[in-house]
Design an enzyme around this catalytic site. Structure first.
Site, PDB file in Angstrom:
ATOM      1  N   LYS A  27      20.537  26.871  48.258  1.00 49.06           N
ATOM      2  CA  LYS A  27      19.787  25.613  48.129  1.00 49.06           C
ATOM      3  C   LYS A  27      18.856  25.395  49.306  1.00 49.06           C
ATOM      4  O   LYS A  27      17.745  24.887  49.142  1.00 49.06           O
ATOM      5  CB  LYS A  27      20.745  24.433  47.951  1.00 49.06           C
ATOM      6  N   LYS A  35      21.861  31.582  37.760  1.00 52.18           N
ATOM      7  CA  LYS A  35      22.497  30.616  36.863  1.00 52.18           C
ATOM      8  C   LYS A  35      21.470  29.592  36.376  1.00 52.18           C
ATOM      9  O   LYS A  35      20.481  29.315  37.064  1.00 52.18           O
ATOM     10  CB  LYS A  35      23.672  29.920  37.549  1.00 52.18           C
ATOM     11  N   LYS A  81      19.832  22.519  36.411  1.00 51.56           N
ATOM     12  CA  LYS A  81      19.048  21.400  35.875  1.00 51.56           C
ATOM     13  C   LYS A  81      17.794  21.135  36.692  1.00 51.56           C
ATOM     14  O   LYS A  81      16.823  20.593  36.184  1.00 51.56           O
ATOM     15  CB  LYS A  81      19.908  20.151  35.703  1.00 51.56           C
TER      16      LYS A  81
HETATM   17  N1  AQP Z   1      24.736  27.626  34.765  1.00 48.54           N
HETATM   18  C1  AQP Z   1      25.927  27.051  34.726  1.00 48.54           C
HETATM   19  N2  AQP Z   1      26.919  27.605  33.980  1.00 48.54           N
HETATM   20  C2  AQP Z   1      28.157  27.021  33.925  1.00 48.54           C
HETATM   21  N3  AQP Z   1      28.466  25.889  34.572  1.00 48.54           N
HETATM   22  C3  AQP Z   1      27.500  25.304  35.314  1.00 48.54           C
HETATM   23  N4  AQP Z   1      27.474  24.195  36.064  1.00 48.54           N
HETATM   24  C4  AQP Z   1      26.248  24.051  36.613  1.00 48.54           C
HETATM   25  N5  AQP Z   1      25.442  25.048  36.236  1.00 48.54           N
HETATM   26  C5  AQP Z   1      26.200  25.862  35.428  1.00 48.54           C
HETATM   27  C6  AQP Z   1      28.597  23.287  36.210  1.00 48.54           C
HETATM   28  O1  AQP Z   1      28.105  21.974  35.919  1.00 48.54           O
HETATM   29  C7  AQP Z   1      28.633  21.032  36.846  1.00 48.54           C
HETATM   30  C8  AQP Z   1      27.431  20.364  37.525  1.00 48.54           C
HETATM   31  O2  AQP Z   1      27.576  20.225  38.832  1.00 48.54           O
HETATM   32  P1  AQP Z   1      26.473  19.582  39.783  1.00 48.54           P
HETATM   33  O3  AQP Z   1      25.639  18.612  39.056  1.00 48.54           O
HETATM   34  O4  AQP Z   1      27.229  19.046  40.942  1.00 48.54           O
HETATM   35  O5  AQP Z   1      25.565  20.702  40.325  1.00 48.54           O
HETATM   36  P2  AQP Z   1      25.329  22.208  40.197  1.00 48.54           P
HETATM   37  O6  AQP Z   1      26.582  22.990  39.998  1.00 48.54           O
HETATM   38  O7  AQP Z   1      24.478  22.602  41.345  1.00 48.54           O
HETATM   39  O8  AQP Z   1      24.517  22.238  38.815  1.00 48.54           O
HETATM   40  P3  AQP Z   1      22.988  22.501  38.576  1.00 48.54           P
HETATM   41  O9  AQP Z   1      22.702  22.249  37.146  1.00 48.54           O
HETATM   42  O10 AQP Z   1      22.623  23.846  39.115  1.00 48.54           O
HETATM   43  O11 AQP Z   1      22.300  21.366  39.390  1.00 48.54           O
HETATM   44  P4  AQP Z   1      21.192  21.447  40.516  1.00 48.54           P
HETATM   45  O12 AQP Z   1      19.984  22.015  39.862  1.00 48.54           O
HETATM   46  O13 AQP Z   1      21.024  20.041  40.951  1.00 48.54           O
HETATM   47  O14 AQP Z   1      21.726  22.322  41.602  1.00 48.54           O
HETATM   48  C9  AQP Z   1      29.562  21.815  37.754  1.00 48.54           C
HETATM   49  O15 AQP Z   1      30.875  21.727  37.270  1.00 48.54           O
HETATM   50  C10 AQP Z   1      29.059  23.224  37.647  1.00 48.54           C
HETATM   51  O16 AQP Z   1      30.055  24.185  37.882  1.00 48.54           O
END
Ligand code: AQP
Length: 337
Positions: A113, A197, A200
């Site tokens: 990040k 991965k 969002k």
């Molecule tokens: N690609 C993925 N496959 C499976 N699980 C996923 N999660 C996120 N991306 C995948 C799961 O969704 C939850 C969201 O957690 P978060 O909002 O705290 O942030 P994150 O894991 O960093 O998700 P993003 O979508 O990648 O958000 P951004 O873009 O803000 O960094 C968690 O349970 C995660 O495991």
């Protein structure tokens, strides 16, 4: 007493993506049957990427709306905004005094990040994020944390901190949480770059399937997903990352196993798989999207669900914090003695 489950998502985009849904939300909904469930929109975490204030407010409500649309039931689960329960930030401070610089520095998501936002955009909050996450979990005496594979390392830190608190402050200080990772859908990958991965807040929206996206765009993104040149529909995570990702998504939504899908598509082209998958995804997401939009368009109703959730969460969180404050040697105010 049922075992307790806690999980959360950051409001870092207007829409959640399919990885959030399959990797986490689907399990959240299931676990309500067997667990005492607490689910949070972790808006304090989202501050680490310096969002516009109005955008953050909108996204926090939209994220909660998508939890409810997916089937998180406020009659059975506690649903709340992290910033409504002050104990999260308070416990994070306490935990930061139990965390080594070296162990915090090993978190790979921080490296990813911070590389994304560059040195100028990297703040201390992004570095200490896993400590706040540990506070989120430990405040609720959590037994189980359903997360995607990407969060495994952060959860290990939460477990290490929990064990350390129990060693230094005495057994029963906190519950040591376990991860609940469903291996078959543990990670959904970006459609354009299937080595990364799905996220969002991805830079290229073409690689993401958003829950609230216009169905035509969802179909377009799936049809333009990156594949490989040998044109055989088979599952091989290393050699055929793009097709394997499409098969994982297909299987998760349609119920057929990956092996069955491979057999059913034998001799067919990638184009067939993509057209069918686009249809499956769009018909799956349409009712979800409609229900989320109803919640988004009723902010008063949504706010009242979130406030009720926060009141219940606060009762549990304040008891945990008081116990830990007492054990580390802070003087309790007379009202609490
Ligand atoms: N690609 C993925 N496959 C499976 N699980 C996923 N999660 C996120 N991306 C995948 C799961 O969704 C939850 C969201 O957690 P978060 O909002 O705290 O942030 P994150 O894991 O960093 O998700 P993003 O979508 O990648 O958000 P951004 O873009 O803000 O960094 C968690 O349970 C995660 O495991």
């Amino acid at each position: 007493m049922k075992p307790r489950v806690f999980s959360a998502m950051q409001p870092t985009a207007d829409s959640l993506q399919l990885g959030n849904y399959l990797g986490a939300l689907v399990q959240w909904v299931r676990l309500q049957d067997t667990h005492d469930a607490i689910y949070s929109v972790v808006d304090l975490h989202a501050l680490t990427v310096a969002p516009d204030p109005e955008v953050l407010r909108r996204r926090s409500r939209a994220t909660a709306a998508q939890f409810l649309a997916a089937g998180v039931d406020p009659q059975r689960s506690i649903v709340f905004l992290q910033s409504h329960v002050a104990e999260h930030a308070q416990l994070a401070w306490l935990l930061s005094t139990f965390t080594g610089m070296g162990e915090a520095g090993r978190m790979t998501q921080f490296k990813d990040k911070s590389a994304k936002v560059g040195e100028a955009g990297t703040n201390v909050g992004l570095f200490t994020y896993p400590i706040l996450m540990a506070a989120d979990i430990l405040l609720y005496d959590t037994d189980l944390v359903p997360v995607g594979e990407d969060q495994r390392q952060h959860l290990e830190l939460s477990r290490d901190l929990a064990e350390r608190l129990n060693t230094r402050l005495g057994e029963g200080s906190v519950v040591v949480p376990d991860a609940h990772i469903v291996e078959s859908v543990a990670k959904i990958y970006d459609l354009q770059d299937p080595t990364k991965k799905m996220s969002k807040s991805a830079v290229s929206p073409k690689g993401t399937i958003e829950i609230l996206q216009d169905p035509r765009q969802v179909a377009k993104n799936i049809k333009s997903a990156a594949t490989d040149s040998d044109a055989v529909i088979a599952f091989d995570r290393e050699a055929k990352a793009g097709v394997s990702n499409l098969l994982t998504i297909y299987s998760a939504l349609d119920g057929r196993s990956v092996e069955q899908l491979v057999a059913d598509y034998e001799g067919k082209m990638y184009g067939h798989l993509k057209v069918d998958l686009a249809e499956v995804v769009v018909s799956y997401l349409t009712p979800l999207r409609d229900s989320a939009m109803e919640w988004i368009e009723s902010p008063a109703r949504l706010d009242s669900v979130l406030e009720e959730g926060a009141a219940k969460a606060r009762t549990i969180a304040s008891a945990t914090l008081a116990r830990l404050y007492e054990r580390v040697g802070l003087v309790a105010p007379t009202s609490r003695r």
